[in-house]
Design an enzyme around this catalytic site. Structure first.
Site, PDB file in Angstrom:
ATOM      1  N   LYS A  59     -25.113  -4.106  28.144  1.00  0.00           N
ATOM      2  CA  LYS A  59     -26.310  -4.813  27.715  1.00  0.00           C
ATOM      3  C   LYS A  59     -26.452  -6.123  28.489  1.00  0.00           C
ATOM      4  CE  LYS A  59     -28.528  -6.257  23.351  1.00  0.00           C
ATOM      5  NZ  LYS A  59     -28.315  -6.312  21.875  1.00  0.00           N
ATOM      6  N   SER A 137     -31.908  -4.352  19.267  1.00  0.00           N
ATOM      7  CA  SER A 137     -32.276  -4.886  20.558  1.00  0.00           C
ATOM      8  C   SER A 137     -31.611  -4.174  21.722  1.00  0.00           C
ATOM      9  CB  SER A 137     -31.940  -6.381  20.620  1.00  0.00           C
ATOM     10  OG  SER A 137     -30.530  -6.580  20.496  1.00  0.00           O
ATOM     11  N   SER A 161     -28.678  -4.191  15.724  1.00  0.00           N
ATOM     12  CA  SER A 161     -29.081  -3.888  17.096  1.00  0.00           C
ATOM     13  C   SER A 161     -28.288  -2.805  17.794  1.00  0.00           C
ATOM     14  CB  SER A 161     -29.040  -5.167  17.946  1.00  0.00           C
ATOM     15  OG  SER A 161     -30.093  -6.027  17.581  1.00  0.00           O
TER      16      SER A 161
END
Length: 437
Positions: A59, A137, A161
Protein backbone atom coordinates in the site's frame (compact mmCIF):
# COMPACT_ATOMS: atom_id res chain seq x y z
CA UNK A 1 2.49 -21.94 -2.24
CA UNK A 2 1.67 -25.66 -2.42
CA UNK A 3 2.66 -25.77 -6.08
CA UNK A 4 6.00 -24.17 -5.25
CA UNK A 5 6.68 -26.58 -2.42
CA UNK A 6 5.79 -29.61 -4.53
CA UNK A 7 7.91 -28.47 -7.45
CA UNK A 8 4.92 -28.17 -9.76
CA UNK A 9 6.01 -24.60 -10.49
CA UNK A 10 9.01 -22.37 -9.84
CA UNK A 11 9.49 -18.94 -8.30
CA UNK A 12 10.48 -17.67 -11.72
CA UNK A 13 7.28 -18.95 -13.30
CA UNK A 14 5.16 -17.58 -10.47
CA UNK A 15 6.64 -14.10 -10.56
CA UNK A 16 6.18 -13.93 -14.34
CA UNK A 17 2.55 -14.94 -13.91
CA UNK A 18 2.11 -12.30 -11.21
CA UNK A 19 3.73 -9.60 -13.33
CA UNK A 20 1.49 -10.45 -16.28
CA UNK A 21 -1.60 -10.12 -14.09
CA UNK A 22 -0.36 -6.90 -12.49
CA UNK A 23 0.13 -5.40 -15.95
CA UNK A 24 -3.23 -6.65 -17.23
CA UNK A 25 -6.57 -4.78 -17.41
CA UNK A 26 -7.64 -6.67 -14.27
CA UNK A 27 -5.24 -4.46 -12.29
CA UNK A 28 -5.90 -1.21 -14.11
CA UNK A 29 -5.31 1.62 -11.60
CA UNK A 30 -4.48 -0.88 -8.85
CA UNK A 31 -0.77 -0.02 -8.88
CA UNK A 32 0.66 3.48 -8.65
CA UNK A 33 4.22 2.30 -9.19
CA UNK A 34 5.58 -1.07 -10.27
CA UNK A 35 9.04 -2.59 -9.88
CA UNK A 36 8.83 -5.70 -12.01
CA UNK A 37 12.54 -6.15 -12.73
CA UNK A 38 13.37 -5.80 -9.05
CA UNK A 39 10.61 -8.32 -8.28
CA UNK A 40 12.23 -10.80 -10.64
CA UNK A 41 15.50 -10.37 -8.75
CA UNK A 42 13.71 -10.73 -5.41
CA UNK A 43 12.10 -13.98 -6.55
CA UNK A 44 15.37 -15.43 -7.83
CA UNK A 45 17.07 -14.81 -4.47
CA UNK A 46 14.27 -16.17 -2.25
CA UNK A 47 14.81 -19.92 -2.42
CA UNK A 48 14.32 -21.57 0.95
CA UNK A 49 12.58 -18.60 2.55
CA UNK A 50 8.98 -18.73 3.83
CA UNK A 51 7.48 -16.78 0.92
CA UNK A 52 9.83 -18.35 -1.63
CA UNK A 53 9.65 -15.39 -4.02
CA UNK A 54 5.86 -15.04 -4.15
CA UNK A 55 4.53 -11.64 -5.17
CA UNK A 56 3.56 -9.05 -2.55
CA UNK A 57 2.02 -5.63 -3.11
CA UNK A 58 2.58 -2.67 -0.78
CA UNK A 59 0.00 0.00 0.00
CA UNK A 60 1.28 3.45 -0.93
CA UNK A 61 1.48 4.62 2.70
CA UNK A 62 4.37 2.28 3.66
CA UNK A 63 8.02 3.24 3.21
CA UNK A 64 9.99 1.23 0.67
CA UNK A 65 13.67 2.15 0.44
CA UNK A 66 14.36 4.53 -2.44
CA UNK A 67 10.69 5.25 -3.17
CA UNK A 68 8.48 8.22 -2.34
CA UNK A 69 5.69 7.41 0.10
CA UNK A 70 2.80 9.50 -1.22
CA UNK A 71 -0.21 7.88 0.53
CA UNK A 72 -2.37 8.05 -2.58
CA UNK A 73 -1.98 11.83 -2.77
CA UNK A 74 -0.26 14.36 -5.00
CA UNK A 75 0.72 16.73 -2.20
CA UNK A 76 3.58 14.45 -1.11
CA UNK A 77 4.90 13.87 -4.64
CA UNK A 78 7.98 16.01 -3.95
CA UNK A 79 8.79 14.33 -0.63
CA UNK A 80 12.23 12.73 -0.39
CA UNK A 81 12.43 8.99 -1.05
CA UNK A 82 12.38 6.71 1.96
CA UNK A 83 15.85 5.95 3.30
CA UNK A 84 14.87 2.46 4.46
CA UNK A 85 12.08 -0.10 4.31
CA UNK A 86 9.53 0.27 7.07
CA UNK A 87 9.45 -2.70 9.48
CA UNK A 88 6.43 -4.31 7.78
CA UNK A 89 8.09 -4.25 4.35
CA UNK A 90 11.43 -5.31 5.81
CA UNK A 91 9.84 -8.38 7.43
CA UNK A 92 8.13 -9.38 4.20
CA UNK A 93 11.28 -8.88 2.19
CA UNK A 94 13.34 -10.90 4.70
CA UNK A 95 10.77 -13.70 4.37
CA UNK A 96 11.34 -13.88 0.62
CA UNK A 97 8.67 -11.58 -0.77
CA UNK A 98 8.99 -10.32 -4.32
CA UNK A 99 7.69 -6.75 -4.06
CA UNK A 100 5.59 -6.03 -7.17
CA UNK A 101 4.93 -2.37 -6.50
CA UNK A 102 2.96 0.27 -4.62
CA UNK A 103 -0.83 0.05 -4.66
CA UNK A 104 -3.52 2.69 -5.01
CA UNK A 105 -5.56 3.77 -2.01
CA UNK A 106 -8.04 6.31 -0.73
CA UNK A 107 -6.02 9.47 -0.23
CA UNK A 108 -4.33 9.38 3.18
CA UNK A 109 -6.38 6.24 3.98
CA UNK A 110 -9.40 8.37 4.92
CA UNK A 111 -12.30 6.43 3.37
CA UNK A 112 -13.78 2.95 3.28
CA UNK A 113 -14.99 3.40 -0.30
CA UNK A 114 -11.70 3.25 -2.20
CA UNK A 115 -12.17 6.10 -4.68
CA UNK A 116 -9.21 8.30 -5.59
CA UNK A 117 -9.66 11.52 -7.62
CA UNK A 118 -5.96 11.84 -8.43
CA UNK A 119 -5.16 8.41 -9.87
CA UNK A 120 -8.56 6.90 -10.56
CA UNK A 121 -10.31 4.04 -8.82
CA UNK A 122 -9.46 0.40 -9.56
CA UNK A 123 -12.53 -1.65 -10.40
CA UNK A 124 -13.58 -4.57 -8.23
CA UNK A 125 -12.61 -7.81 -10.06
CA UNK A 126 -15.72 -9.57 -8.74
CA UNK A 127 -18.03 -8.05 -11.37
CA UNK A 128 -16.74 -7.92 -14.95
CA UNK A 129 -20.01 -6.36 -16.14
CA UNK A 130 -20.17 -3.31 -13.86
CA UNK A 131 -17.28 -1.22 -12.57
CA UNK A 132 -17.85 -1.42 -8.83
CA UNK A 133 -15.92 0.03 -5.89
CA UNK A 134 -13.19 -2.20 -4.48
CA UNK A 135 -13.60 -0.78 -0.99
CA UNK A 136 -10.94 1.16 0.84
CA UNK A 137 -8.78 2.47 1.90
CA UNK A 138 -6.58 -0.44 0.78
CA UNK A 139 -8.26 -0.53 -2.63
CA UNK A 140 -5.34 -1.38 -4.89
CA UNK A 141 -4.05 -3.98 -2.43
CA UNK A 142 -7.41 -5.78 -2.55
CA UNK A 143 -7.54 -5.74 -6.34
CA UNK A 144 -3.95 -7.00 -6.57
CA UNK A 145 -4.86 -10.01 -4.41
CA UNK A 146 -8.34 -10.66 -5.83
CA UNK A 147 -6.98 -10.59 -9.39
CA UNK A 148 -4.31 -13.13 -8.50
CA UNK A 149 -1.40 -10.76 -9.06
CA UNK A 150 -0.29 -10.65 -5.41
CA UNK A 151 -0.08 -13.51 -2.92
CA UNK A 152 -0.19 -10.97 -0.07
CA UNK A 153 -1.45 -7.40 -0.20
CA UNK A 154 0.12 -5.32 2.58
CA UNK A 155 -2.27 -2.66 3.81
CA UNK A 156 -3.56 -0.91 6.89
CA UNK A 157 -6.77 -0.97 8.91
CA UNK A 158 -7.89 2.00 11.01
CA UNK A 159 -11.65 1.61 10.77
CA UNK A 160 -11.91 -1.34 8.39
CA UNK A 161 -9.49 -0.58 5.56
CA UNK A 162 -8.37 -4.20 5.24
CA UNK A 163 -11.63 -5.98 5.99
CA UNK A 164 -13.93 -3.75 3.91
CA UNK A 165 -12.10 -4.27 0.58
CA UNK A 166 -11.56 -7.94 1.44
CA UNK A 167 -15.31 -8.38 1.92
CA UNK A 168 -16.28 -6.46 -1.22
CA UNK A 169 -13.70 -8.22 -3.40
CA UNK A 170 -14.30 -11.74 -2.07
CA UNK A 171 -10.96 -12.40 -0.39
CA UNK A 172 -9.60 -12.76 3.15
CA UNK A 173 -8.50 -9.83 5.32
CA UNK A 174 -7.08 -10.07 8.83
CA UNK A 175 -6.91 -7.07 11.16
CA UNK A 176 -4.64 -8.11 13.99
CA UNK A 177 -4.42 -6.53 17.43
CA UNK A 178 -2.79 -3.21 16.58
CA UNK A 179 0.12 -3.43 19.02
CA UNK A 180 1.38 -6.68 17.44
CA UNK A 181 2.62 -5.05 14.23
CA UNK A 182 4.73 -1.94 13.81
CA UNK A 183 3.29 1.07 11.97
CA UNK A 184 6.65 2.84 11.95
CA UNK A 185 7.45 4.17 8.51
CA UNK A 186 3.79 4.44 7.50
CA UNK A 187 1.89 7.69 6.94
CA UNK A 188 -0.55 7.78 9.88
CA UNK A 189 -4.29 8.27 9.83
CA UNK A 190 -4.92 7.65 13.54
CA UNK A 191 -1.95 6.81 15.74
CA UNK A 192 -4.41 5.26 18.20
CA UNK A 193 -6.22 2.98 15.76
CA UNK A 194 -3.86 2.31 12.82
CA UNK A 195 -2.96 -1.35 12.23
CA UNK A 196 -0.47 -2.77 9.72
CA UNK A 197 -1.92 -6.00 8.31
CA UNK A 198 -2.68 -7.85 5.09
CA UNK A 199 -5.10 -9.43 2.63
CA UNK A 200 -4.75 -12.91 1.15
CA UNK A 201 -6.89 -15.47 -0.69
CA UNK A 202 -7.18 -17.98 2.17
CA UNK A 203 -7.09 -18.13 5.94
CA UNK A 204 -3.99 -20.31 5.84
CA UNK A 205 -2.19 -17.62 3.87
CA UNK A 206 -3.48 -15.00 6.33
CA UNK A 207 -1.84 -16.97 9.13
CA UNK A 208 1.47 -17.00 7.26
CA UNK A 209 1.27 -13.25 6.55
CA UNK A 210 0.46 -12.53 10.21
CA UNK A 211 3.39 -14.65 11.41
CA UNK A 212 5.75 -12.77 9.12
CA UNK A 213 4.46 -9.32 10.06
CA UNK A 214 4.55 -10.01 13.81
CA UNK A 215 7.66 -12.18 13.87
CA UNK A 216 5.81 -14.63 16.12
CA UNK A 217 4.30 -18.05 15.37
CA UNK A 218 0.52 -18.44 15.48
CA UNK A 219 -0.59 -21.07 17.99
CA UNK A 220 -2.36 -23.82 16.05
CA UNK A 221 -5.59 -25.17 17.51
CA UNK A 222 -7.21 -28.04 15.66
CA UNK A 223 -10.45 -28.10 17.61
CA UNK A 224 -13.54 -28.61 15.43
CA UNK A 225 -16.22 -25.93 15.27
CA UNK A 226 -18.12 -27.71 18.02
CA UNK A 227 -15.20 -27.00 20.35
CA UNK A 228 -15.67 -23.24 20.23
CA UNK A 229 -18.40 -21.05 21.69
CA UNK A 230 -19.51 -18.43 19.17
CA UNK A 231 -21.89 -15.48 19.32
CA UNK A 232 -23.79 -13.32 16.85
CA UNK A 233 -24.11 -9.70 17.93
CA UNK A 234 -27.66 -8.53 17.23
CA UNK A 235 -27.12 -4.89 18.23
CA UNK A 236 -26.31 -2.56 15.30
CA UNK A 237 -24.34 -5.07 13.24
CA UNK A 238 -27.43 -6.73 11.79
CA UNK A 239 -29.34 -3.49 11.19
CA UNK A 240 -30.49 -2.61 7.66
CA UNK A 241 -28.59 -5.38 5.90
CA UNK A 242 -28.85 -5.40 2.13
CA UNK A 243 -30.96 -8.45 1.19
CA UNK A 244 -28.05 -10.21 -0.50
CA UNK A 245 -25.87 -9.72 2.57
CA UNK A 246 -28.62 -10.96 4.91
CA UNK A 247 -29.15 -14.10 2.81
CA UNK A 248 -25.46 -14.92 2.58
CA UNK A 249 -24.87 -14.35 6.29
CA UNK A 250 -27.84 -16.47 7.35
CA UNK A 251 -26.85 -19.23 4.91
CA UNK A 252 -23.36 -19.17 6.44
CA UNK A 253 -24.73 -19.45 9.97
CA UNK A 254 -26.89 -22.38 8.88
CA UNK A 255 -23.86 -24.11 7.35
CA UNK A 256 -21.78 -23.53 10.48
CA UNK A 257 -24.49 -24.91 12.76
CA UNK A 258 -24.83 -27.93 10.46
CA UNK A 259 -21.08 -28.45 10.91
CA UNK A 260 -21.49 -28.50 14.68
CA UNK A 261 -20.95 -24.87 15.63
CA UNK A 262 -22.58 -23.63 18.84
CA UNK A 263 -23.79 -20.10 18.08
CA UNK A 264 -25.73 -17.89 20.48
CA UNK A 265 -27.42 -14.60 19.69
CA UNK A 266 -26.40 -11.91 22.17
CA UNK A 267 -27.50 -8.27 22.41
CA UNK A 268 -24.00 -6.87 23.08
CA UNK A 269 -25.71 -3.68 24.17
CA UNK A 270 -22.54 -1.53 24.64
CA UNK A 271 -22.18 -1.35 20.86
CA UNK A 272 -25.15 1.03 20.77
CA UNK A 273 -23.25 3.54 22.91
CA UNK A 274 -20.22 3.84 20.67
CA UNK A 275 -21.42 6.85 18.70
CA UNK A 276 -22.06 8.90 21.82
CA UNK A 277 -18.46 8.69 23.03
CA UNK A 278 -16.87 9.91 19.78
CA UNK A 279 -17.33 13.68 19.44
CA UNK A 280 -15.99 15.71 16.54
CA UNK A 281 -14.95 12.78 14.36
CA UNK A 282 -13.26 10.68 17.01
CA UNK A 283 -9.58 9.73 16.98
CA UNK A 284 -9.12 9.71 13.19
CA UNK A 285 -10.19 13.31 12.65
CA UNK A 286 -8.23 14.77 15.57
CA UNK A 287 -5.06 12.76 15.08
CA UNK A 288 -4.99 13.19 11.31
CA UNK A 289 -5.46 16.95 11.70
CA UNK A 290 -2.48 17.07 14.03
CA UNK A 291 -0.33 15.39 11.35
CA UNK A 292 -1.74 17.31 8.38
CA UNK A 293 -2.15 20.81 9.84
CA UNK A 294 0.99 22.35 8.35
CA UNK A 295 0.60 20.47 5.07
CA UNK A 296 -2.99 21.67 4.73
CA UNK A 297 -1.90 25.26 5.23
CA UNK A 298 0.71 24.89 2.49
CA UNK A 299 -0.97 22.55 -0.01
CA UNK A 300 -4.59 22.25 1.05
CA UNK A 301 -5.87 22.95 -2.47
CA UNK A 302 -4.27 19.71 -3.66
CA UNK A 303 -6.22 17.43 -1.32
CA UNK A 304 -9.24 15.35 -2.24
CA UNK A 305 -12.01 17.73 -1.01
CA UNK A 306 -13.79 14.84 0.74
CA UNK A 307 -10.65 13.86 2.62
CA UNK A 308 -9.78 17.47 3.44
CA UNK A 309 -13.22 18.05 4.96
CA UNK A 310 -12.92 15.00 7.21
CA UNK A 311 -9.42 15.94 8.39
CA UNK A 312 -10.38 19.54 9.10
CA UNK A 313 -13.33 18.35 11.17
CA UNK A 314 -10.76 17.32 13.79
CA UNK A 315 -9.46 20.86 14.22
CA UNK A 316 -12.17 21.71 16.74
CA UNK A 317 -11.51 18.89 19.20
CA UNK A 318 -10.19 20.34 22.45
CA UNK A 319 -7.54 18.74 24.62
CA UNK A 320 -9.97 17.80 27.38
CA UNK A 321 -12.30 16.18 24.81
CA UNK A 322 -9.42 14.13 23.40
CA UNK A 323 -8.37 12.96 26.86
CA UNK A 324 -11.98 12.17 27.74
CA UNK A 325 -12.29 10.12 24.53
CA UNK A 326 -9.39 7.91 25.59
CA UNK A 327 -10.94 7.45 29.02
CA UNK A 328 -14.37 6.68 27.58
CA UNK A 329 -12.84 4.17 25.19
CA UNK A 330 -11.11 2.28 28.01
CA UNK A 331 -14.37 2.09 29.94
CA UNK A 332 -16.29 0.98 26.84
CA UNK A 333 -13.72 -1.74 26.07
CA UNK A 334 -14.15 -3.09 29.61
CA UNK A 335 -17.94 -3.20 29.21
CA UNK A 336 -17.71 -5.06 25.91
CA UNK A 337 -15.21 -7.47 27.42
CA UNK A 338 -17.63 -8.31 30.22
CA UNK A 339 -20.39 -8.96 27.67
CA UNK A 340 -18.12 -11.31 25.69
CA UNK A 341 -17.01 -13.39 28.68
CA UNK A 342 -17.20 -17.09 27.83
CA UNK A 343 -17.26 -16.61 24.05
CA UNK A 344 -14.36 -17.46 21.75
CA UNK A 345 -15.43 -15.18 18.88
CA UNK A 346 -18.28 -13.05 17.58
CA UNK A 347 -19.71 -13.48 14.08
CA UNK A 348 -21.07 -10.55 12.07
CA UNK A 349 -21.43 -9.45 8.46
CA UNK A 350 -18.22 -7.59 7.65
CA UNK A 351 -20.17 -4.84 5.91
CA UNK A 352 -23.96 -4.47 5.53
CA UNK A 353 -23.89 -3.82 1.77
CA UNK A 354 -22.27 -5.17 -1.39
CA UNK A 355 -20.05 -3.11 -3.67
CA UNK A 356 -21.86 -0.20 -5.32
CA UNK A 357 -21.01 1.02 -8.83
CA UNK A 358 -18.07 3.44 -8.93
CA UNK A 359 -20.22 5.92 -10.86
CA UNK A 360 -22.55 6.19 -7.86
CA UNK A 361 -19.83 7.63 -5.61
CA UNK A 362 -17.26 8.97 -8.08
CA UNK A 363 -15.52 12.26 -7.22
CA UNK A 364 -17.82 15.24 -7.67
CA UNK A 365 -19.68 17.55 -5.29
CA UNK A 366 -23.03 16.38 -6.69
CA UNK A 367 -22.28 12.87 -5.37
CA UNK A 368 -20.79 13.84 -2.01
CA UNK A 369 -23.91 13.03 -0.01
CA UNK A 370 -24.13 9.56 -1.54
CA UNK A 371 -20.40 8.99 -1.03
CA UNK A 372 -20.60 9.79 2.68
CA UNK A 373 -23.74 7.67 3.08
CA UNK A 374 -22.03 4.64 1.52
CA UNK A 375 -18.83 5.32 3.46
CA UNK A 376 -20.71 5.32 6.75
CA UNK A 377 -22.40 2.03 5.88
CA UNK A 378 -19.11 0.38 4.96
CA UNK A 379 -17.38 1.45 8.17
CA UNK A 380 -20.21 0.73 10.59
CA UNK A 381 -19.43 -2.85 11.60
CA UNK A 382 -15.68 -2.94 11.11
CA UNK A 383 -14.91 0.25 13.06
CA UNK A 384 -16.43 -1.29 16.20
CA UNK A 385 -13.51 -3.73 16.32
CA UNK A 386 -10.95 -0.93 15.94
CA UNK A 387 -12.45 0.99 18.86
CA UNK A 388 -12.38 -2.28 20.84
CA UNK A 389 -8.63 -2.55 20.13
CA UNK A 390 -9.59 -5.98 18.87
CA UNK A 391 -8.73 -8.40 16.10
CA UNK A 392 -10.96 -9.56 13.25
CA UNK A 393 -10.91 -11.82 10.22
CA UNK A 394 -13.12 -11.28 7.17
CA UNK A 395 -13.63 -14.23 4.85
CA UNK A 396 -16.02 -14.81 1.94
CA UNK A 397 -19.44 -16.33 2.64
CA UNK A 398 -21.24 -15.72 -0.67
CA UNK A 399 -22.23 -18.35 -3.21
CA UNK A 400 -21.12 -18.51 -6.85
CA UNK A 401 -22.81 -15.89 -9.01
CA UNK A 402 -23.43 -13.53 -6.09
CA UNK A 403 -21.62 -10.29 -5.33
CA UNK A 404 -19.06 -10.89 -2.59
CA UNK A 405 -20.16 -10.82 1.05
CA UNK A 406 -17.80 -11.08 4.00
CA UNK A 407 -18.31 -12.89 7.29
CA UNK A 408 -16.33 -11.33 10.14
CA UNK A 409 -15.07 -13.32 13.11
CA UNK A 410 -13.78 -11.04 15.84
CA UNK A 411 -12.87 -10.61 19.49
CA UNK A 412 -10.97 -8.43 21.95
CA UNK A 413 -7.25 -7.62 21.83
CA UNK A 414 -4.75 -10.49 21.78
CA UNK A 415 -7.28 -13.14 20.75
CA UNK A 416 -5.62 -13.24 17.34
CA UNK A 417 -4.62 -16.90 17.39
CA UNK A 418 -8.10 -18.01 18.42
CA UNK A 419 -9.79 -15.89 15.75
CA UNK A 420 -7.48 -17.29 13.07
CA UNK A 421 -8.06 -20.88 14.26
CA UNK A 422 -11.83 -20.37 14.24
CA UNK A 423 -11.58 -18.71 10.85
CA UNK A 424 -9.86 -21.76 9.43
CA UNK A 425 -12.67 -24.00 10.67
CA UNK A 426 -15.27 -21.57 9.29
CA UNK A 427 -13.55 -21.57 5.91
CA UNK A 428 -13.67 -25.36 5.81
CA UNK A 429 -17.35 -25.47 6.79
CA UNK A 430 -18.31 -22.88 4.19
CA UNK A 431 -16.34 -24.48 1.35
CA UNK A 432 -19.39 -26.30 -0.09
CA UNK A 433 -21.31 -23.00 -0.09
CA UNK A 434 -18.59 -20.74 -1.47
CA UNK A 435 -16.94 -23.17 -3.90
CA UNK A 436 -15.88 -21.29 -7.04
CA UNK A 437 -17.36 -18.06 -5.69
Amino acid sequence: MDALRSGATTATDEIERAIALAASPACDKAFLHTRFEAARQDAAAAAGLPLAGLAVSVKDLFDVEGEVTAAGSTVLADAPPAQADCPAVARLRAAGAAILGRTNMSEFAFSGVGTNPHFGTPANPADPAVARIPGGSSSGAAVSVASGAAFIGLGSDTGGSIRIPAALCGIVGFKNTARLTSTEGAVPLSTTLDTACAMTRSVRDAVLAHEILTGEPVRRDGRPLSGWRLAVATSTMLDALEPGVARAFQRALDALRAAGARIDEIALAPIRDLGSIQPRGGFSAAESYAWHRALLADKGAGYDPRVKARIEFGADMRAHEYIALHQARRQWIARVGEALAGYDAVLSPTVPITAVPIAQVAPGAERDAEFFRVNAQLLRNTSIVNMLDGCALSLPCHAPGELPVGLMAWHEALHDDEVLAIGARIEEALAPVTASA
